[in-house]
Scaffold this active site. Structure first.
Site, short mmCIF file in Angstrom:
data_model
loop_
_atom_site.label_atom_id
_atom_site.label_comp_id
_atom_site.label_asym_id
_atom_site.label_seq_id
_atom_site.Cartn_x
_atom_site.Cartn_y
_atom_site.Cartn_z
N GLU A 756 0.89 -1.17 0.00
CA GLU A 756 0.00 0.00 0.00
C GLU A 756 0.91 1.21 0.00
OE1 GLU A 756 -3.30 0.12 0.28
OE2 GLU A 756 -3.66 -2.02 0.53
N CYS A 790 -2.58 8.38 4.12
CA CYS A 790 -2.46 8.18 2.67
C CYS A 790 -3.78 8.54 2.00
CB CYS A 790 -2.02 6.77 2.31
SG CYS A 790 -2.22 5.58 3.60
#
Ligand SMILES: Cc1cc2nc3c(=O)[nH]c(=O)nc-3n(C[C@H](O)[C@H](O)[C@H](O)COP(=O)(O)OP(=O)(O)OC[C@H]3O[C@@H](n4cnc5c(N)ncnc54)[C@H](O)[C@@H]3O)c2cc1C
Length: 1004
Positions: A756, A790
């Protein structure tokens, strides 16, 4: 007329008074709705078209935001193009006329606006103070008093709050001289206890302070009181009554508390012209009433209470369900009605402390109050009756005729800020439970409507707590902590204090269950005050990494053999341990990662969710499967663990993401070497301890904090590591991927990598968006936790005319957004994680001022600088060139770039012009544009009409594509598949022409 004792039982009197009131309104009953064709039509129609009703409300909601007639027609087509029913039919007719030119778009747009305005005017008394003054005067002439409400709720900036306060002050000053000129009216001018102010205003506190939030009751109360005091002073100077409205449950305790504090101040303690609304639909209502009355008695001067049932029922129930919190309102209408009656009696019985005003249109509720006023021998003027403008005019007239003091609640102001109010009235008028609708649209008989409240049905059970590691009930998200509850706030503050006592301890490596000290240490500091050492952990060497991998390898086959159910049980036990240590874990996150309260709490709930969810998913996915169903062969399909997984985790979700990746690996039968980020190794040590307490065998999870470039790389290249689960920056992710792809010496497999990585997430704000919602959603997504997620929003694209207004409001909202140490409950923007992040983000801000317009670059206040934390105050850049670094690179800090787009399509193209594709958001009320976004805005998580952070396990699987990541989304149904290999065993069972069963063998 009243005040005499009667021999009837109160219930007989209620029935008698109720029938009398029905008789009085009967002659006008039709007028309840027929006075206005549109309302009548709406109410009748909505009885049969529940779905379409909601569609209509949404259309009403968007209409005032549309500037051009073409947009109005476009929206009409999108909303009603395929709708049945009279409203859908009318809409289609309008569209056909427009299409063939018989009715120009301009004319249709004009007509629609006019209809909606007329409709709104039924509930909203006017736009300007002058119109409001006229409406109040007209009511006075009709023998009715008024209370004026300035439309507007939930402001987003200090500017807006100050403007709201100013409008109240103007209103009071403007109205006072006029009111003096009204003719005398003994009933309205005089209560039993003395003269009544002619001006009466209702105030919503949420409009007075943008950060009105129960998580910080002291700060909120002080700020709101500072805005309210001048209003109360003006009221005293000019002779006005101030009534505080009650809003949603979240704000109730705070509202009550600050009201009592203010009314106790020497300047106001002697005033009887102060009051607030109390809601009977709340389960807390009776306790609050007792508290209020006891306080009012101590105060010495009575206050006024407007008793209402409550206007936010739909919101309260839906919101609590979404959060998994106990529903704060009754769920059976009869319970609300019964509580309303109990409270009526209670307040009347305490008439020496409370002047009661009844805010209800329900004849039963009103008759009940009158009967008890009689029973208690109170004078008629002791209680007043309040109704909402446009809701029950015949009833108001009937009450006034009967000699009662009636006050009409009159909202005034523009339609856009008034939409929340208008929609509440629409819902109320068309609700199945509404007295008005039952009585005057559905035609229930007076006998039925007058029956005593039926509180049966019992309160529904609150959401049950999760089982502690026991049987696998269906997965439910762990509710977040509700900081509107005082006990939760106290608990959290205590945990912060307790954790501070533990600062500075050392945490060794844990390999194969053994605790190993190292020569070097990682010193973990509090980013809010960098002189504070949170803890010291060992710092692994490459040799330690080899030992950890070897331990994990040794533990693997036994752990694989344990089976998914037993593994899940251990995960659930870990979840149970986390629940019992919830506040403590959050406190560590606040101190070590610089996360504000709510975010830290969300981190822990998410960690618990991962444990619960992956435990269940693994059981499901690892069920043995038989493929094909033909005689003569048996095909066993198995999903099995891979082996040793290296978990390399980030600091920004120091517990959640670490737990997520680790528990995914463990649940599926892998063993783990866990390398936490160097900024948050203490929380990772806590996680290792929790797994050990939950009974995880030694060696299955090894704790290996250490420098990323040494330990991370060693793991990535290690021949025995089968898989890498990584979350972090794009550069590190891509590098790990490359390293993992090289076959290690002696390696017999190619590693699987799940990574990720970053994001450069955009939110599009359409021309027709609700800007209140958009600004709040963007501010929180971009600046919450200082933008260090994020998923955070770092680009905003404003479509057409939305762009200019959006920037103005964003800038004003962010100008005073609370910036400070994470342990202060009000903080939204905390520190950055470390000095290098601070330096990097500051450099972007400096560079930004050269390439774009610096719409806002906040300065760091001296007292914060003195704390020695890694603070960077928020910055907003406008007209950011799409090709600039500012618009392209992940900044991971409180920096927002805003860009204009001429059309929605251009906005979509801009949003997708990025290396990343993680999250994205759209604020729009155009069904066609939302459909276009679903198709073209191809990011991992697309959020519509809400903020873009805070994905919830099992509901919003999280993860992106392009350079945002490789692999299936975390917290979703496919994530665990990556941690498994599949295997097939095919056995031939055909023997000499007959299909036998499988050969007997040991199960296992
Ligand atoms: C002058 C005035 C001022 C007001 N100020 C406020 C205020 O400050 N804050 C505020 O919140 N409201 C306020 N209201 C709005 C008020 O709450 C609603 O108008 C009122 O609830 C409608 O009640 P009723 O007795 O007229 O109608 P009824 O039809 O008898 O009651 C409807 C009410 O019952 C409750 N209800 C509906 N369904 C259920 C269910 N399934 N289970 C349990 N309860 C249910 C809801 O509260 C709903 O509003 C005010 C109203 C008036 C008249």
């Amino acid at each position: 007329m009243v005040g005499r004792e009667t021999s009837d039982s109160p219930e007989d009197r209620i029935q008698a008074i109720g029938r009398e009131l029905f008789d009085r309104v009967q002659k006008e009953a039709q007028a309840f709705f027929k006075g206005d064709r549109w309302t009548a039509g709406l109410v009748g129609w909505s009885l049969e078209h529940e779905e379409a009703k909601l569609q209509l409300f949404r259309f009403v909601d968007v209409l005032p935001a549309l500037r051009r007639d073409r947009e109005v027609v476009q929206h009409l087509r999108e909303y009603f193009g395929d709708q049945g029913g009279p409203f859908g039919g009318l809409a289609r007719l309008g569209l056909i006329l427009a299409r063939f030119g018989w009715l120009g778009e301009k004319a249709l747009g004009f007509l629609l606006r006019k209809v909606i305005r007329q409709f709104a005017r039924r509930f909203i008394a006017g736009n300007t103070p002058a119109e409001a003054a006229r409406a109040v005067k007209a009511a006075w002439q009709a023998n009715q008093a008024a209370t004026l409400d300035l439309l507007g709720e939930a402001c987003v900036s200090e500017d807006e709050a100050a403007a709201y306060q100013r409008r109240y002050l103007d209103l009071i000053e403007h109205l006072a001289p006029e009111a003096r000129g009204w003719p005398p009216n003994t009933k309205l001018d005089q209560a039993t206890w003395g003269p009544l102010p002619r001006i009466n205003v209702s105030v919503k506190l949420s409009a007075l302070y943008p950060q009105f939030d129960p998580i910080d009751p002291r700060g909120s109360a002080e700020a709101v009181k500072a805005r309210l005091r001048p209003i109360l002073e003006a009221a005293q100077t000019h002779g006005a009554h101030i009534q505080i409205d009650m809003e949603d449950w979240r704000l109730k305790d705070l509202t009550l508390q600050l009201f009592m504090e203010l009314a106790d101040e020497p300047a106001f303690r002697g005033s009887r012209h102060l009051g607030l609304a109390m809601q009977a639909y709340l389960r807390d209502a009776e306790g609050d009433a007792r508290r209020l009355v006891a306080w009012a008695k101590r105060r010495g001067t009575p206050i006024s209470v407007r008793l209402v049932k409550g206007a936010y029922w739909d919101y309260e129930t839906a919101h609590a369900r979404l959060e998994g919190w106990p529903i704060p309102v009754f769920e059976v209408k009869g319970q609300t009605d019964a509580c309303f009656e109990r409270l009526t009696r209670f307040y009347l019985e305490n008439a020496e402390a409370v002047d009661l005003a009844l805010g209800s249109h329900n004849i039963r509720s009103i008759a009940h109050a009158m009967a008890h006023r009689e029973r208690l021998g109170l004078a008629q003027g002791q209680m007043e009756f309040q109704v909402l403008h446009g809701m029950a005019a015949p009833l108001a007239r009937a009450l006034a005729e009967r000699g009662e003091r009636v006050r009409v609640y009159m909202p005034f102001g523009e339609l856009i800020p008034g939409m929340g109010y208008l929609v509440r009235r629409l819902l109320e008028n068309t609700s199945n439970e509404s007295f008005l609708r039952r009585g005057f649209a559905a035609g229930d008989s007076p006998e039925r409507l007058l029956t005593p409240p039926d509180a049966d049905g019992g309160p529904r059970a609150a959401v049950a707590p999760q089982p502690s590691g026991a049987a696998p009930k269906p997965f439910q998200n762990e509710p977040r902590t509700d900081f509107a509850r005082a006990e939760e706030r106290v608990n959290f503050a205590k945990a912060l204090a307790a954790v501070r006592q533990e600062f500075g301890r050392s945490y060794p490596l844990v390999i194969d269950g053994r605790r190993i000290e190292t020569a070097d240490q990682i010193v973990s500091v509090n980013p809010s005050r960098s002189a504070e050492v949170v803890g010291r952990t060992a710092s692994a060497t490459p040799e330690n990494a080899d030992q950890a991998v070897a331990a994990a390898e040794r533990a693997f086959s036994a752990w694989r053999g344990v089976g998914p159910k037993e593994r899940a049980r251990i995960l659930w036990r870990a979840a149970a341990v986390m629940r019992t240590r919830r506040a403590e874990l959050s406190a560590w996150i606040v101190c070590e990662a610089g996360k504000p309260w709510r975010e830290a709490d969300g981190d822990v709930t998410e960690a618990i969710d991962f444990l619960e969810y992956y435990g269940r998913q693994a059981i499901l996915l690892q069920e043995p499967q038989r493929l094909g169903d033909l005689p003569g062969e048996i095909n066993d399909y198995r999903r099995e663990p891979r082996g040793v997984v290296a978990v390399i985790a980030p600091w920004n979700f120091p517990l959640a993401i670490l737990t997520g990746m680790t528990s995914a690996a463990l649940a599926t039968g892998n063993t783990v070497v866990m390398k936490p980020a160097k900024s948050t190794p203490v929380i990772a040590a806590k996680l290792e301890g929790i797994f050990a307490d939950a009974g995880l065998p030694s060696g299955v999870l090894n704790y290996l904090p250490g420098p990323g470039d040494v330990v991370g790389e060693r793991l990535a290249r290690h021949a025995a590591v089968k898989m890498i689960a990584f979350t972090g920056s794009r550069d590190v992710g891509v590098r790990l991927y490359a390293q993992a792809a090289q076959l290690a010496e002696g390696g017999r497999h190619v590693k699987r990598v799940v990574a990720e990585m970053g994001g450069k997430n955009a939110i599009i704000v359409d021309d027709d968006a609700d800007l209140d919602e958009a600004v709040q959603g963007i501010v929180y997504s971009a600046f919450g936790y200082a933008g260090q997620k994020c998923s955070a929003c770092s680009r905003v694209i404003g479509v057409g005319s939305a762009h200019g207004r959006l920037i103005e409001r964003l800038v004003e909202a962010v100008r005073t957004l609370p910036l400070g140490p994470a342990e202060q409950p009000a903080t939204i923007v905390g520190p950055l994680i470390d000095p290098s992040a601070q330096k990097k983000v500051k450099a972007y801000i400096e560079e930004g001022s050269g390439v774009a317009r610096a719409a806002l670059v906040r300065e760091l206040p001296g007292e914060l600088a003195a704390l020695g934390g890694y603070y960077v105050p928020p910055a907003i850049f406008a007209e950011v060139p799409p090709t600039s670094r500012l618009a392209r690179e992940e900044i991971f800090g409180p920096v927002l770039s805003v860009m204009p787009a001429k059309s929605f399509d251009e906005a979509l193209a801009l949003a997708m012009d990025s290396d990343y594709a993680l999250t994205g958001g759209v604020f729009s009320r155009s069904p066609a544009h939302l459909a276009a976004a679903e198709d073209a805005f191809r990011v991992g998580d697309l959020y519509i009409n809400r903020g873009i952070t805070g994905a919830i396990v099992g509901r919003q699987p999280f993860g992106g594509t392009r350079l945002s990541g490789v692999g299936y989304q975390a917290g979703g149904p496919d994530y665990l598949l990556q941690f498994m290999e599949t295997r097939l065993i095919c056995e031939n069972t055909l023997r000499r022409g007959f299909a036998s069963g499988r050969l007997a063998r040991e199960e296992g």
